[in-house]
Write an enzyme that holds these catalytic residues in place. Sequence first.
Site, mmCIF file in Angstrom:
data_model
loop_
_atom_site.group_PDB
_atom_site.id
_atom_site.type_symbol
_atom_site.label_atom_id
_atom_site.label_comp_id
_atom_site.label_asym_id
_atom_site.label_seq_id
_atom_site.Cartn_x
_atom_site.Cartn_y
_atom_site.Cartn_z
ATOM 1 C CE LYS A 45 82.828 96.992 -0.960
ATOM 2 N NZ LYS A 45 83.937 97.162 -1.906
ATOM 3 C CG ASN A 69 90.157 99.615 -3.582
ATOM 4 O OD1 ASN A 69 89.751 98.575 -3.065
ATOM 5 N ND2 ASN A 69 89.897 99.931 -4.851
ATOM 6 C CG ASN A 100 78.916 95.826 -7.658
ATOM 7 O OD1 ASN A 100 79.436 94.828 -7.166
ATOM 8 N ND2 ASN A 100 79.448 96.473 -8.677
ATOM 9 C CB CYS A 131 86.738 92.318 -7.028
ATOM 10 S SG CYS A 131 87.655 92.794 -5.544
ATOM 11 C CE LYS A 166 83.073 98.227 -11.420
ATOM 12 N NZ LYS A 166 82.771 98.924 -10.171
ATOM 13 C CB ILE A 192 87.634 99.861 -16.845
ATOM 14 C CG1 ILE A 192 88.244 101.196 -16.473
ATOM 15 C CG2 ILE A 192 87.613 99.632 -18.304
ATOM 16 C CD1 ILE A 192 89.676 101.426 -16.909
ATOM 17 N N GLY A 218 91.128 106.662 -10.142
ATOM 18 C CA GLY A 218 91.349 108.111 -10.047
ATOM 19 C C GLY A 218 91.653 108.696 -11.410
ATOM 20 N N GLY A 245 88.187 107.081 -13.512
ATOM 21 C CA GLY A 245 88.860 108.379 -13.470
ATOM 22 C C GLY A 245 87.990 109.582 -13.753
HETATM 23 C C1 SIN Z 1 87.168 95.817 -3.175
HETATM 24 O O1 SIN Z 1 86.233 95.720 -2.356
HETATM 25 O O2 SIN Z 1 88.253 95.243 -2.992
HETATM 26 C C2 SIN Z 1 86.990 96.620 -4.417
HETATM 27 C C3 SIN Z 1 85.913 96.075 -5.270
HETATM 28 C C4 SIN Z 1 86.282 95.963 -6.702
HETATM 29 O O3 SIN Z 1 87.299 96.495 -7.151
HETATM 30 O O4 SIN Z 1 85.544 95.318 -7.444
#
Ligand code: SIN
Length: 303
Positions: A45, A69, A100, A131, A166, A192, A218, A245
């Site tokens: 994470k 999300n 990460n 993000c 990333k 991506i 997805g 995806g």
């Molecule tokens: C998030 O924790 O909001 C997602 C992380 C990301 O998309 O890099």
Amino acid sequence: MVDMKVNLSGIELDNPIIPASGTFNFGEEFNEFYDINILGSFSFKGTTREPRFGNPTPRIAECTQGMINSVGLQNPGIDKVISEELPKLRKFFHKPLVANISGFSIEEYVHCCEKIDKEDQVGIIEVNISCPNVHNGGMAFGVDPKNAYDVTKAVKEVTSKPVYIKLSPNVTDIVSIAKACEDGGADGISMINTLLGMKIDLKTRKPVIANKMGGFSGPAILPVAVRMVYQVYDAVKLPIMGMGGVSTAEDVIEMMLAGATAVQVGAQNLVDPFACKKIIEDLPRVMDKYGINSLSEIIGGAH
Ligand code: SIN
């Protein structure tokens, strides 16, 4: 017998399958479902300098062929990751990890990368400049070539391990961002991250997500991801961890033909906790079907 091994910046992976950051936490919950040592690796994470509680709820919305999300980089902070999560993880996962690292300033990226670089189990540092769910950081670095260059260069100065940047798909020209990372000294590209999306509840007539927008991922985004990996593979000489995806062994092959050396699986882990296991088990059948003896030989094969 087919050969699923791939080599990512000098690290030999048993197979190219890597659960994507944010969909696998620090591995513990998934290790209860199956022995996660069957994976190529996994990306933990997104970790920041300070602990983060994340965004207000609701922060997940299901959509057709995907989900949105807006987690907001919930994580225990770099010090706890090093003192608590990694020692726990070491007991059940015995392969090099993808770490990460996320952040809100160049100083924060540098601080966290310098610390995580010293951890033995970290094989690759994945610097998340994409993000979409936080302000004044995250994606702000990934939508501008100069910022992407500056973060990459600064992080490379304090690390010895391979650094993958990333990237965000929420840009008009992802190739220019990838090139800036290459110029800054990146060892690879991860791509991506999610596409900025929104869902509106017809009853309340309001956005479903408390933060209004979030990152869409997805199966629906696979063609976008394949297109971008293909473009970046053409333009830079760096290895790519492709994602976006991917939910089947066929998708993995497609991503590798576009140019990915390893393939991350994200949202599908949330649909089916056994997703990565099933993909790994199904890969030999699909390789056989398409006459592939060795996965490493098909990287970039569509060019
Ligand atoms: C998030 O924790 O909001 C997602 C992380 C990301 O998309 O890099």
